[in-house]
Design an enzyme around this catalytic site. Structure first.
Site, mmCIF file in Angstrom:
data_model
loop_
_atom_site.group_PDB
_atom_site.id
_atom_site.type_symbol
_atom_site.label_atom_id
_atom_site.label_comp_id
_atom_site.label_asym_id
_atom_site.label_seq_id
_atom_site.Cartn_x
_atom_site.Cartn_y
_atom_site.Cartn_z
ATOM 1 N N ASP A 20 36.188 58.780 37.330
ATOM 2 C CA ASP A 20 34.627 59.546 37.128
ATOM 3 C C ASP A 20 34.668 60.673 38.727
ATOM 4 O O ASP A 20 35.454 60.525 39.762
ATOM 5 C CB ASP A 20 34.108 58.737 36.381
ATOM 6 N N ASP A 22 31.005 62.355 39.556
ATOM 7 C CA ASP A 22 30.037 61.760 40.530
ATOM 8 C C ASP A 22 29.610 60.619 39.918
ATOM 9 O O ASP A 22 30.010 59.949 38.673
ATOM 10 C CB ASP A 22 29.002 62.626 39.283
#
Length: 225
Positions: A20, A22
């Site tokens: 991922d 953020d």
């Protein structure tokens, strides 16, 4: 949290690691809060209504909160607000080392950002990303649906069941499980008790990725090396 819990993850060989972005590789929290605070005030949405959507694509959040006739303009507005504010974005501990360790291996980013926003935040953080970047506007359904991780695995040419996903958000962990991937959670934005994964660490600084001669990838606690 002081304990690094990797469990069976240390016993497995992976063909790829999917990150991922953020909350996992970079911290964009101040910019996210500023953009969504402005958007919420403009659209009559309360902080309570916004809560619980962390890790989901902006378009999906808007569709959950507003009636259909307001979707298009509201999505355009939050996209513009987020693109315009990439201040205070920094790389999280261990992110650079993790990406460098996997530079010659199969790795990817699968994010809930749109492609323009992902590129803007990566540039602001001065991060060198993997060659495979999957964004919310490239899939039919974003997280918590499995589509982003399935597409990342497809582009990497590997089975999702041979992938390790690194995530900070419950929505992303649900998506990874649905895709059939193993899950390593980082406790950067969400309480530890709200993260369901195969392993859990404070951040990427707690682990190292080691490449085998055959190109396989193993994960280890940094303190054990």
């Amino acid at each position: 949290m002081s304990t690094v819990v990797l469990g069976r993850l240390t016993e497995l060989d992976f063909d790829a690691v999917i990150f991922d972005m953020d909350g996992t590789l970079i911290d964009s929290t101040p910019a996210v809060i500023r953009a969504w605070t402005i958007w919420a005030k403009e659209h009559g949405v309360t902080a309570e209504q916004l809560a619980g959507h962390h890790g989901m694509p902006s378009a999906g959040v808007v569709r959950r909160l507003l009636p259909e006739h307001r979707h298009e303009s509201a999505i355009d507005r939050i996209n513009a607000l987020e693109i315009d504010d990439v201040h205070d974005i920094v790389v999280l501990p261990g992110a650079i080392e993790a990406l460098e360790a996997l530079a010659s291996a199969r790795s990817a980013i699968a994010t809930s950002c749109t492609l323009p926003l992902a590129r803007a935040r990566i540039a602001a953080a001065q991060l060198t990303p993997p060659s495979v970047l999957v964004t919310a506007d490239q899939v039919k359904h974003g997280k918590p649906a499995p589509d982003p991780f399935l597409l990342a695995a497809e582009r990497l040419g590997v089975s999702p069941r041979r992938c390790l996903v690194v995530e900070d958000a419950p929505a992303g962990l649900v998506a990874a499980e649905a895709a059939g991937c193993y899950r390593l959670a980082v406790v950067t934005t969400t309480r530890e008790e709200d993260l369901v994964a195969d392993g859990i660490v404070r951040n990427l600084g707690d682990v190292e990725f080691v490449l085998g001669a055959d190109g396989s990838i193993r994960v280890r606690a940094r303190s054990s090396w």
